[in-house]
Design an enzyme around this catalytic site. Sequence first.
Site, short mmCIF file in Angstrom:
data_model
loop_
_atom_site.label_atom_id
_atom_site.label_comp_id
_atom_site.label_asym_id
_atom_site.label_seq_id
_atom_site.Cartn_x
_atom_site.Cartn_y
_atom_site.Cartn_z
N LEU A 188 0.83 -1.22 0.00
CA LEU A 188 0.00 0.00 0.00
C LEU A 188 0.85 1.25 0.00
O LEU A 188 0.43 2.31 -0.48
CB LEU A 188 -0.91 0.01 1.24
CG LEU A 188 -1.96 -1.11 1.33
CD1 LEU A 188 -2.65 -1.05 2.69
CD2 LEU A 188 -2.97 -0.96 0.21
N GLY A 203 7.54 3.33 3.79
CA GLY A 203 8.04 4.33 4.72
C GLY A 203 9.54 4.23 4.88
O GLY A 203 10.23 3.54 4.12
N GLY A 204 10.06 4.91 5.90
CA GLY A 204 11.49 4.95 6.11
C GLY A 204 12.08 3.62 6.53
O GLY A 204 13.24 3.33 6.24
N GLY A 260 10.28 0.45 6.21
CA GLY A 260 9.64 -0.72 5.66
C GLY A 260 8.38 -0.38 4.89
O GLY A 260 8.05 0.79 4.68
N ASP A 294 5.75 14.47 13.60
CA ASP A 294 5.96 14.11 12.20
C ASP A 294 4.64 14.21 11.42
O ASP A 294 4.33 13.35 10.60
CB ASP A 294 6.53 12.69 12.10
CG ASP A 294 7.13 12.41 10.73
OD1 ASP A 294 7.50 13.38 10.03
OD2 ASP A 294 7.21 11.23 10.34
#
Length: 459
Positions: A163, A166-167, A169, A285
């Site tokens: 989908l 990210g950083g 995984g 974040d």
Amino acid sequence: MALVCVLVLLLHGPIWVFHFPKVDARQHPPLSSIFAPAPSPISPILASMSSLSPEIQLQARIEDHRHQMDPNKKLLISLIVSSSALGAIILSLLCLWIFHRKASQKSHQKNGYTSDSLNGHSLAPYMGKYNSLSMSCNKGAVSLMDYKLLETATKNFQESNVLGEGGFGCVYKARLDDNFYVAVKRLDGGSDGSQDAITEFETEVDLLGKIQHPNIISLLGYSIHGETRLLVYELMHNGSLETQLHGPSHGSALTWHRRMKIALDMARGLEYLHEHCNPPVIHRDLKSSNVLLDSNFNAKLSDFGLAITDGTQNKKNIKLSGTLGYVAPEYLLDGKLTDKSDVYAFGVVLLELLLGRKPVEKLAPAQCQSIVTWAMPQLTDRSKLPNIVDPVIKDRMDLKHLYQVAAVAVLCVQPEPSYRPLITDVLHSLIPLVPVELGGTLRATQLAPSVVPAVAYSH
């Protein structure tokens, strides 16, 4: 409560047991005659034998004296015995009540929740069919899930089920049941950033295990298998706001009112973190890729791996983290982190919703420009503002509402933190701009014509 009432009655019991009515000696016979026992059949025999020997006569006198003293002694002994038994019963019930109360308090602390410690979601909708699997409840109501189950649900982490990435995984779509889909984030160890990944994993499980809010993503479970860690979330069918705005559709599914609803949902989620959690939580974040949209485009904040509680930001071991374009200037330059840092990031996302532009865009191979730097001079100019709005929504809103939202964005991205509003103030500013059916207070009768000449509002 019933137990307390029983104790009160028992404690009052001795009062009425020992209160005898006053007796007038002139009108009533002595108590000894009232409580005297029936004559013993031994006494006549002893009386008849008393003439036979002095020993028997002495024994008869002793026996008669004993029978004369028995009523008072028996009454005293019976009172002492009954009082002791009653005291033992009361003490036992009191101990039982204290034990029950402590057990109830422990159960409440374990299963209850307050504003800063709320239960996560369990897998109740589907757990019944998988109750034979090795799952146990941990971290509140967040389930420790079987790794093999998730591996099968993602088809061995097949690439076609990805989908997003990210950083640390990828996020996979997983099917646990015919009608139950989840999102599984996989964090792989073994890299230089593995310790950071573990820290973020632990923060996410710990924090989301305590938080429950309609505008914050629900953590359903987690799994640890060697160096691989999995986080299981509710599936958000419309993906991230970043994908919707900057992906292939370029925001075509996001109408003006839908964008305002997303901004309102974000503000509600942040207000919960800042104002209703104890201690307050700073997301740290916030960005469009961490704003997820469900099938009805309701927005939820996600990715709490970098989140911290207010008060810990002054610790020396907290390093600078965030995403370029969303990081507040004071945090980037001085390491100063407060809830106003989240407000700045919120302002950047609000500009993305208004303008359809990315937070940072390349002007040249070695030159970038932030959306704040580019838009700020034009946001305060009513003659220019309508021309820089995202073409998808251009001329499709009441311009007065556009100016109000632009003013909110300008305040949120002020370089000086003290000039930025609290997220609660932002929330109250957005509510009147969102239709009632979408969670705001704007009614159909308040809507202005969708197309209004920009010149009519210029100075």
